[in-house]
Motif scaffolding. Sequence first.
Motif, PDB file in Angstrom:
ATOM      1  N   ARG A  65     -43.471  31.408  83.097  1.00 64.28           N
ATOM      2  CA  ARG A  65     -44.924  31.545  83.237  1.00 64.28           C
ATOM      3  C   ARG A  65     -45.617  30.622  82.249  1.00 64.28           C
ATOM      4  O   ARG A  65     -45.026  30.196  81.263  1.00 64.28           O
ATOM      5  N   SER A  66     -46.882  30.345  82.488  1.00 63.83           N
ATOM      6  CA  SER A  66     -47.641  29.572  81.507  1.00 63.83           C
ATOM      7  C   SER A  66     -47.907  30.462  80.298  1.00 63.83           C
ATOM      8  O   SER A  66     -47.837  31.692  80.382  1.00 63.83           O
ATOM      9  N   LEU A  67     -48.226  29.847  79.193  1.00 67.24           N
ATOM     10  CA  LEU A  67     -48.466  30.618  77.972  1.00 67.24           C
ATOM     11  C   LEU A  67     -49.684  31.525  78.131  1.00 67.24           C
ATOM     12  O   LEU A  67     -49.699  32.642  77.619  1.00 67.24           O
ATOM     13  N   SER A  68     -50.700  31.071  78.857  1.00 64.97           N
ATOM     14  CA  SER A  68     -51.877  31.926  79.054  1.00 64.97           C
ATOM     15  C   SER A  68     -51.541  33.136  79.932  1.00 64.97           C
ATOM     16  O   SER A  68     -52.050  34.235  79.701  1.00 64.97           O
ATOM     17  N   ASP A  69     -50.674  32.944  80.942  1.00 65.74           N
ATOM     18  CA  ASP A  69     -50.237  34.083  81.764  1.00 65.74           C
ATOM     19  C   ASP A  69     -49.459  35.077  80.914  1.00 65.74           C
ATOM     20  O   ASP A  69     -49.641  36.292  81.034  1.00 65.74           O
ATOM     21  N   PHE A  70     -48.584  34.567  80.058  1.00 61.00           N
ATOM     22  CA  PHE A  70     -47.795  35.432  79.189  1.00 61.00           C
ATOM     23  C   PHE A  70     -48.722  36.231  78.279  1.00 61.00           C
ATOM     24  O   PHE A  70     -48.560  37.432  78.108  1.00 61.00           O
ATOM     25  N   HIS A  71     -49.700  35.556  77.718  1.00 66.71           N
ATOM     26  CA  HIS A  71     -50.625  36.215  76.793  1.00 66.71           C
ATOM     27  C   HIS A  71     -51.394  37.331  77.488  1.00 66.71           C
ATOM     28  O   HIS A  71     -51.580  38.415  76.933  1.00 66.71           O
ATOM     29  N   SER A  72     -51.826  37.090  78.718  1.00 69.10           N
ATOM     30  CA  SER A  72     -52.614  38.108  79.415  1.00 69.10           C
ATOM     31  C   SER A  72     -51.757  39.259  79.934  1.00 69.10           C
ATOM     32  O   SER A  72     -52.243  40.368  80.118  1.00 69.10           O
ATOM     33  N   GLN A  73     -50.458  39.028  80.165  1.00 69.72           N
ATOM     34  CA  GLN A  73     -49.592  40.056  80.735  1.00 69.72           C
ATOM     35  C   GLN A  73     -48.728  40.778  79.711  1.00 69.72           C
ATOM     36  O   GLN A  73     -48.082  41.761  80.037  1.00 69.72           O
ATOM     37  N   SER A  74     -48.688  40.296  78.492  1.00 75.47           N
ATOM     38  CA  SER A  74     -47.810  40.921  77.492  1.00 75.47           C
ATOM     39  C   SER A  74     -48.553  41.991  76.705  1.00 75.47           C
ATOM     40  O   SER A  74     -49.778  42.028  76.676  1.00 75.47           O
ATOM     41  N   THR A  75     -47.776  42.824  76.055  1.00 74.83           N
ATOM     42  CA  THR A  75     -48.358  43.892  75.227  1.00 74.83           C
ATOM     43  C   THR A  75     -48.623  43.341  73.827  1.00 74.83           C
ATOM     44  O   THR A  75     -48.012  42.350  73.405  1.00 74.83           O
ATOM     45  N   PRO A  76     -49.513  43.976  73.071  1.00 72.71           N
ATOM     46  CA  PRO A  76     -49.755  43.534  71.693  1.00 72.71           C
ATOM     47  C   PRO A  76     -48.481  43.571  70.837  1.00 72.71           C
ATOM     48  O   PRO A  76     -48.279  42.715  69.985  1.00 72.71           O
ATOM     49  N   GLU A  77     -47.619  44.563  71.089  1.00 78.37           N
ATOM     50  CA  GLU A  77     -46.379  44.656  70.320  1.00 78.37           C
ATOM     51  C   GLU A  77     -45.465  43.469  70.603  1.00 78.37           C
ATOM     52  O   GLU A  77     -44.812  42.931  69.705  1.00 78.37           O
ATOM     53  N   LEU A  79     -46.398  40.437  71.647  1.00 76.54           N
ATOM     54  CA  LEU A  79     -46.991  39.253  71.019  1.00 76.54           C
ATOM     55  C   LEU A  79     -46.755  39.258  69.514  1.00 76.54           C
ATOM     56  O   LEU A  79     -46.414  38.229  68.925  1.00 76.54           O
ATOM     57  N   ASP A  80     -46.936  40.422  68.892  1.00 78.78           N
ATOM     58  CA  ASP A  80     -46.728  40.542  67.453  1.00 78.78           C
ATOM     59  C   ASP A  80     -45.286  40.211  67.079  1.00 78.78           C
ATOM     60  O   ASP A  80     -45.033  39.481  66.122  1.00 78.78           O
ATOM     61  N   LEU A  81     -44.338  40.728  67.846  1.00 74.13           N
ATOM     62  CA  LEU A  81     -42.924  40.460  67.596  1.00 74.13           C
ATOM     63  C   LEU A  81     -42.631  38.967  67.701  1.00 74.13           C
ATOM     64  O   LEU A  81     -41.994  38.387  66.824  1.00 74.13           O
ATOM     65  N   LEU A  82     -43.125  38.343  68.751  1.00 76.09           N
ATOM     66  CA  LEU A  82     -42.884  36.919  68.964  1.00 76.09           C
ATOM     67  C   LEU A  82     -43.482  36.079  67.836  1.00 76.09           C
ATOM     68  O   LEU A  82     -42.805  35.209  67.277  1.00 76.09           O
ATOM     69  N   LEU A  83     -44.720  36.347  67.470  1.00 76.95           N
ATOM     70  CA  LEU A  83     -45.367  35.581  66.398  1.00 76.95           C
ATOM     71  C   LEU A  83     -44.700  35.813  65.047  1.00 76.95           C
ATOM     72  O   LEU A  83     -44.511  34.886  64.261  1.00 76.95           O
ATOM     73  N   ARG A  84     -44.332  37.056  64.771  1.00 74.07           N
ATOM     74  CA  ARG A  84     -43.693  37.382  63.494  1.00 74.07           C
ATOM     75  C   ARG A  84     -42.350  36.663  63.343  1.00 74.07           C
ATOM     76  O   ARG A  84     -42.050  36.067  62.315  1.00 74.07           O
ATOM     77  N   VAL A  85     -41.538  36.682  64.397  1.00 75.60           N
ATOM     78  CA  VAL A  85     -40.225  36.041  64.341  1.00 75.60           C
ATOM     79  C   VAL A  85     -40.374  34.525  64.233  1.00 75.60           C
ATOM     80  O   VAL A  85     -39.688  33.882  63.433  1.00 75.60           O
ATOM     81  N   CYS A  86     -41.286  33.949  65.016  1.00 75.41           N
ATOM     82  CA  CYS A  86     -41.499  32.494  64.939  1.00 75.41           C
ATOM     83  C   CYS A  86     -41.966  32.088  63.548  1.00 75.41           C
ATOM     84  O   CYS A  86     -41.508  31.080  63.000  1.00 75.41           O
TER      85      CYS A  86
END
Length: 179
Positions: A65-77, A79-86
């Motif tokens: 999916r595009s990053l914007s699709d992922f952002h709109s379809q994912s949960t805050p948890e 997104l937080d996990l992905l950003l924290r690990v990166c």
Amino acid sequence: MTLFLAGAGIDALASFEPAERALSAEVSVLPPWRTSAGEFLNLMCMHPVAYRPPVQLVDAATLGRSLSDFHSQSTPEELDLLLRVCTQLLARGYAEGLRCVLAPRIPALFAMERDAPHLTQPWLIVRRKSGRLDRIRAVWEPLRRGAYQEAELIQAADDANKRRERYGGGRRKSRSKAR
């Protein structure tokens, strides 16, 4: 030390005496650069094994999916996990790379035991639950190099990146299976 303290608005200790070294353009670009959009790291002091896994992790999380699709379809948890690990992957890669690049100019770094210059690569274990990222674990494996060769390894990777940019190579776009 002067490069980092001055940019952060921190005063050095009264006993701090800067080393008598000539200004190095290579070393002066190592601290994070502050721009109107925020801060960014110059990849010159990071080995590709440090900055490629976050890209692959984002690719694995988006599943085509595009990053914007992922952002709109994912949960805050998620997104937080992905950003924290990166963030953790990049921070460790930056710290290790910085020590390796500075070590030839500051030989005392080689005597720092656990914090002596070395490079590691992350192996990521990603667990999904119901199609969403649930847990990510990074296991760090040392990149085995001869003594004092880490800076040359980073320089070789940086040169390879410059050649790819110059001749139009780079990351290949994956084609969507659904047409």
